[in-house]
Design a protein around this motif. Sequence first.
Motif, PDB file in Angstrom:
ATOM      1  N   SER A 168      -2.020   6.452 -14.422  1.00  0.00           N
ATOM      2  CA  SER A 168      -3.013   5.702 -15.191  1.00  0.00           C
ATOM      3  C   SER A 168      -4.218   5.402 -14.315  1.00  0.00           C
ATOM      4  O   SER A 168      -4.249   5.701 -13.112  1.00  0.00           O
ATOM      5  N   ARG A 169      -5.216   4.771 -14.920  1.00  0.00           N
ATOM      6  CA  ARG A 169      -6.379   4.333 -14.152  1.00  0.00           C
ATOM      7  C   ARG A 169      -5.953   3.401 -13.028  1.00  0.00           C
ATOM      8  O   ARG A 169      -6.452   3.494 -11.898  1.00  0.00           O
ATOM      9  N   ALA A 170      -5.025   2.494 -13.317  1.00  0.00           N
ATOM     10  CA  ALA A 170      -4.547   1.568 -12.280  1.00  0.00           C
ATOM     11  C   ALA A 170      -3.895   2.331 -11.131  1.00  0.00           C
ATOM     12  O   ALA A 170      -4.040   1.948  -9.961  1.00  0.00           O
ATOM     13  N   SER A 171      -3.173   3.410 -11.457  1.00  0.00           N
ATOM     14  CA  SER A 171      -2.539   4.228 -10.414  1.00  0.00           C
ATOM     15  C   SER A 171      -3.597   4.806  -9.479  1.00  0.00           C
ATOM     16  O   SER A 171      -3.450   4.769  -8.248  1.00  0.00           O
ATOM     17  N   LEU A 172      -4.674   5.341 -10.059  1.00  0.00           N
ATOM     18  CA  LEU A 172      -5.722   5.967  -9.253  1.00  0.00           C
ATOM     19  C   LEU A 172      -6.492   4.934  -8.430  1.00  0.00           C
ATOM     20  O   LEU A 172      -6.810   5.171  -7.254  1.00  0.00           O
ATOM     21  N   LEU A 173      -6.783   3.779  -9.036  1.00  0.00           N
ATOM     22  CA  LEU A 173      -7.470   2.730  -8.290  1.00  0.00           C
ATOM     23  C   LEU A 173      -6.631   2.253  -7.106  1.00  0.00           C
ATOM     24  O   LEU A 173      -7.146   2.071  -5.995  1.00  0.00           O
ATOM     25  N   GLY A 174      -5.346   2.057  -7.338  1.00  0.00           N
ATOM     26  CA  GLY A 174      -4.466   1.627  -6.258  1.00  0.00           C
ATOM     27  C   GLY A 174      -4.357   2.663  -5.170  1.00  0.00           C
ATOM     28  O   GLY A 174      -4.338   2.334  -3.969  1.00  0.00           O
ATOM     29  N   TYR A 175      -4.301   3.924  -5.575  1.00  0.00           N
ATOM     30  CA  TYR A 175      -4.197   4.988  -4.575  1.00  0.00           C
ATOM     31  C   TYR A 175      -5.465   5.064  -3.727  1.00  0.00           C
ATOM     32  O   TYR A 175      -5.393   5.155  -2.491  1.00  0.00           O
ATOM     33  N   ALA A 176      -6.626   5.052  -4.376  1.00  0.00           N
ATOM     34  CA  ALA A 176      -7.879   5.141  -3.633  1.00  0.00           C
ATOM     35  C   ALA A 176      -8.030   3.967  -2.666  1.00  0.00           C
ATOM     36  O   ALA A 176      -8.487   4.129  -1.525  1.00  0.00           O
ATOM     37  N   GLU A 177      -7.651   2.783  -3.106  1.00  0.00           N
ATOM     38  CA  GLU A 177      -7.745   1.600  -2.245  1.00  0.00           C
ATOM     39  C   GLU A 177      -6.881   1.753  -0.999  1.00  0.00           C
ATOM     40  O   GLU A 177      -7.277   1.343   0.104  1.00  0.00           O
ATOM     41  N   ALA A 178      -5.722   2.372  -1.166  1.00  0.00           N
ATOM     42  CA  ALA A 178      -4.792   2.510  -0.033  1.00  0.00           C
ATOM     43  C   ALA A 178      -5.071   3.745   0.821  1.00  0.00           C
ATOM     44  O   ALA A 178      -4.909   3.703   2.045  1.00  0.00           O
ATOM     45  N   ALA A 179      -5.487   4.848   0.190  1.00  0.00           N
ATOM     46  CA  ALA A 179      -5.546   6.129   0.902  1.00  0.00           C
ATOM     47  C   ALA A 179      -6.943   6.544   1.335  1.00  0.00           C
ATOM     48  O   ALA A 179      -7.079   7.305   2.300  1.00  0.00           O
TER      49      ALA A 179
END
Length: 461
Positions: free
Chosen positions: A189-200
């Motif tokens: 989801s959008r939340a998945s991508l936002l969380g990934y970008a923030e971490a990676a």
Amino acid sequence: MTTLDRSRRPAPGPMRDFDFPDTERFTLGNGLDVRVARVARLPLVSVDLFMRGGEQDIPEERAGLAVLAADALDGGTRRRGGGDLAEALERLGVRVSAFAGWEGTTVSLTCLADRLEEAFPLLAEIVLEPDFPASEVERVRNQRLATIRQRAMDPGSLASDRALRRYFQEATPYARPVHGTEASVSSLSRASLLGYAEAAYRPGRHGGLVVAGDVDPSEVTALAERHLGSWSGVPGEGTPFEAVPATRERKIWLVDRPGSVQSEVRVGHVGTARDTEDYFPLFVGNMLLGGTFTSRLNLNLRERNGFTYGVRSRYSFRSRPGPFEVSTAVSNEVTAPAVREILREMEALVEEGPTSEEVASTRDFAAGIFGLQIETVDQIAARLAHIVVFGLDERYFHDYRDNVRAVTVERTAAALARHLRPREAQVVVVGDAAEVQGPLEALDVGPVEVVRPELGRAAAD
């Protein structure tokens, strides 16, 4: 008047001089590695920003997350929507792309050199402030799912994806396609991508900025410090893993596709990592096996037997051992003979070694074409990024041709003996089991197991 003797192959000319561009290296205050190669042939510049977070760090249930995030990265930032971002890039004549693979994510920018000062802030904005609008995430996710479903129906893609499961143990990330599965991508989801970008999307753990073109290195460093200097953090690492073979018993896996008039064939096993000391002799050895038009496999299957239009072999060199694979497509009636000849060529090369003529012609060809592979600033930047990704020596591409030409018959034979394992190869055939199963069993090169794709498991016959 001189008469040409067309029955004799022309002798090769002398190797032309070649110099890879010198590179200046800097480190920003946040630790980001910056490399700049000044190439003044054309007023162009190419930028590659590499971040270490990649698909090998993603758990299986979220496989494809890094790839999907890269696909959606240009859909908008926290400052501007996708349309406004596209307009800003177009106004400057800038091309931006993002790609994620096993090792990490790379965001690339190409523009006229005099537009770099205006374009660079947009690159920083895309990476540091991604917004991933819900509509854009849905669009790219649906595109990715359509591609995954199409791959399941395409015999060539099906063979390549199924082969990975046979080379690597099930829990190994390399056992799955880099883009993920239908189940894993559907859950993102959008939340998945936002969380990934923030971490990676972080500069640490050997991230790097590579710039090639008609630019001043000190000005590039000042730009990077201004727009990326406050960037900080380290991408998280996934669960450590080893690239372990699923089995060392040679087997034939027949994926039944009733009605097929030809078979897709993959023959391979776990290969070796990019940092192997055997890289150059193995590179030459693979080229003469199946990496060029005049390779052993192509001369056998295409020229001598007429089984196929072409056959290729390849080592996928990664930070951990990736797959070695031979791939081709043949008609039903020659499926078994093609498998036999592939294994025979692999075994002969390991047991007897290559000839001096094969090694000499292959290494000279590889050295000769290298200059053609770095003609553009995009190509030069990609090579410099390769140094960053795999931690290679600073002089790696300066010495590349010399290292290729230093390969000997003995070194090639030894490397192939260590890293080419025909007795452990897994053979994957996607084709009509009713037509090809019997001949494959008659080869007696290993047990044949039939897989029904609709069941998703091996089926007893």
